[in-house]
Design a protein around this motif. Structure first.
Motif, PDB file in Angstrom:
ATOM      1  N   PRO A 150       0.830  -1.204   0.000  1.00 19.06           N
ATOM      2  CA  PRO A 150       0.000   0.000   0.000  1.00 19.06           C
ATOM      3  C   PRO A 150       0.868   1.258   0.000  1.00 19.06           C
ATOM      4  N   GLN A 210      -2.989  -8.970  -9.080  1.00 12.71           N
ATOM      5  CA  GLN A 210      -3.618  -8.754  -7.771  1.00 12.71           C
ATOM      6  C   GLN A 210      -3.694  -7.263  -7.483  1.00 12.71           C
ATOM      7  N   GLY A 211      -4.799  -6.832  -6.889  1.00 10.93           N
ATOM      8  CA  GLY A 211      -4.934  -5.435  -6.511  1.00 10.93           C
ATOM      9  C   GLY A 211      -5.213  -4.527  -7.685  1.00 10.93           C
ATOM     10  N   SER A 212      -4.702  -3.304  -7.588  1.00 13.63           N
ATOM     11  CA  SER A 212      -4.914  -2.299  -8.627  1.00 13.63           C
ATOM     12  C   SER A 212      -3.685  -1.413  -8.709  1.00 13.63           C
ATOM     13  N   LYS A 227      -5.712   3.517 -14.650  1.00 10.40           N
ATOM     14  CA  LYS A 227      -5.819   2.700 -13.447  1.00 10.40           C
ATOM     15  C   LYS A 227      -6.154   1.283 -13.872  1.00 10.40           C
ATOM     16  N   LYS A 230      -6.768  -2.844 -13.255  1.00  9.17           N
ATOM     17  CA  LYS A 230      -7.281  -3.816 -12.301  1.00  9.17           C
ATOM     18  C   LYS A 230      -6.758  -5.205 -12.651  1.00  9.17           C
ATOM     19  N   ARG A 231      -7.067  -6.158 -11.802  1.00  8.91           N
ATOM     20  CA  ARG A 231      -6.617  -7.533 -12.019  1.00  8.91           C
ATOM     21  C   ARG A 231      -7.006  -8.021 -13.417  1.00  8.91           C
ATOM     22  N   ASN A 279       0.748   1.835  -6.515  1.00  9.84           N
ATOM     23  CA  ASN A 279      -0.325   1.021  -5.957  1.00  9.84           C
ATOM     24  C   ASN A 279      -1.584   1.875  -5.827  1.00  9.84           C
ATOM     25  N   ALA A 280      -2.659   1.433  -6.447  1.00 14.71           N
ATOM     26  CA  ALA A 280      -3.909   2.191  -6.418  1.00 14.71           C
ATOM     27  C   ALA A 280      -4.955   1.500  -5.549  1.00 14.71           C
ATOM     28  N   ALA A 281      -4.501   0.563  -4.717  1.00 11.42           N
ATOM     29  CA  ALA A 281      -5.413  -0.158  -3.834  1.00 11.42           C
ATOM     30  C   ALA A 281      -4.898  -0.068  -2.402  1.00 11.42           C
ATOM     31  N   GLY A 282      -5.744  -0.440  -1.449  1.00  8.24           N
ATOM     32  CA  GLY A 282      -5.327  -0.422  -0.049  1.00  8.24           C
ATOM     33  C   GLY A 282      -4.698  -1.722   0.399  1.00  8.24           C
ATOM     34  N   SER A 285      -0.431  -5.058  -4.142  1.00  6.80           N
ATOM     35  CA  SER A 285      -0.727  -5.274  -5.553  1.00  6.80           C
ATOM     36  C   SER A 285       0.452  -5.982  -6.211  1.00  6.80           C
TER      37      SER A 285
END
Length: 209
Positions: free
Chosen positions: A94, A114-116, A132, A134-135, A151-154, A157
């Motif tokens: 993150p 995985q993630g974004s 952006k 995504k998987r 990393n665009a996810a919490g 990724s």
């Protein structure tokens, strides 16, 4: 006449097959040149030269950029030597980021698993291409152009990146400017940054001068 043509065609096919080299597994004990490593003797090549297990585990993201790149280039995976391909694993914790960088020797294809990831590149005309991902999404980064991933996810990724060279090369813009002994006055002059900012960035990245 037909027999002659058939005979000549057969010779050409045999000759062309004889000149084909299936692979050139890199001999890592020899120096690497512009064309890659010298070939290991075929009698010493095993199936393990064509298998790489180093991308199974996540890289260590406990660093300033909260990211890790695990390469499977010719130096780590000698089977790709001479084949015009390689691969790497990208782990982003993150808030992790792969700063602006270039690969002088290869184009890159990124696949998010995985993630974004927020990824982009800047063309030579200074046009920005940003997306952006995504998987399952894929993005291309043309050879030599500045690009980045964030990393665009919490959550953690992960992406796998393939290259059109067994040794794509790497130059990170921030490190090129602030992680060496390039005189600060030159950095200030060529980047339009003030002395305090240059000093602070050099302190963070280990540069001198």
């Amino acid at each position: 006449m037909l027999r002659t043509i058939f005979f000549l065609s057969s010779l050409l096919i045999i000759s062309s097959h004889a000149s084909v080299q299936d692979f050139c597994v890199g001999d890592l004990k020899a120096p690497e040149g512009p064309a890659g490593y010298s070939c290991k003797k075929p009698s010493l090549v095993t199936v393990d030269d064509f298998v790489f297990t180093g991308l199974r585990a996540a890289g260590n993201t406990s660093n300033i950029i909260k990211a890790a790149v695990s390469p499977a280039f010719a130096a780590q995976f000698p089977g790709v030597n001479g084949l015009g391909i390689s691969i790497a694993r990208l782990d982003l914790a993150p808030s992790g980021v792969i700063p602006m960088h270039t690969h002088p020797g290869a184009s890159e294809v990124l696949v998010v698993t995985q993630g974004s990831i927020l990824a982009g590149f800047v063309s030579s005309a200074n046009d920005v291409y940003l997306k952006k991902l995504k998987r399952g999404d894929v993005m291309l980064f043309p050879q030599g152009l500045l690009h980045f991933q964030i990393n665009a996810a919490g959550v953690n990724s992960i992406a796998f990146v393939s290259f059109s060279s067994p040794s794509p090369g790497l130059q990170i813009l921030d490190f090129a400017l602030f992680a060496n002994d390039l005189p600060s006055k030159l950095v200030e002059k060529t980047t339009f940054l003030d002395a305090a900012t240059v000093k602070a960035l050099k302190a963070v990245l280990g540069g001198t001068g």
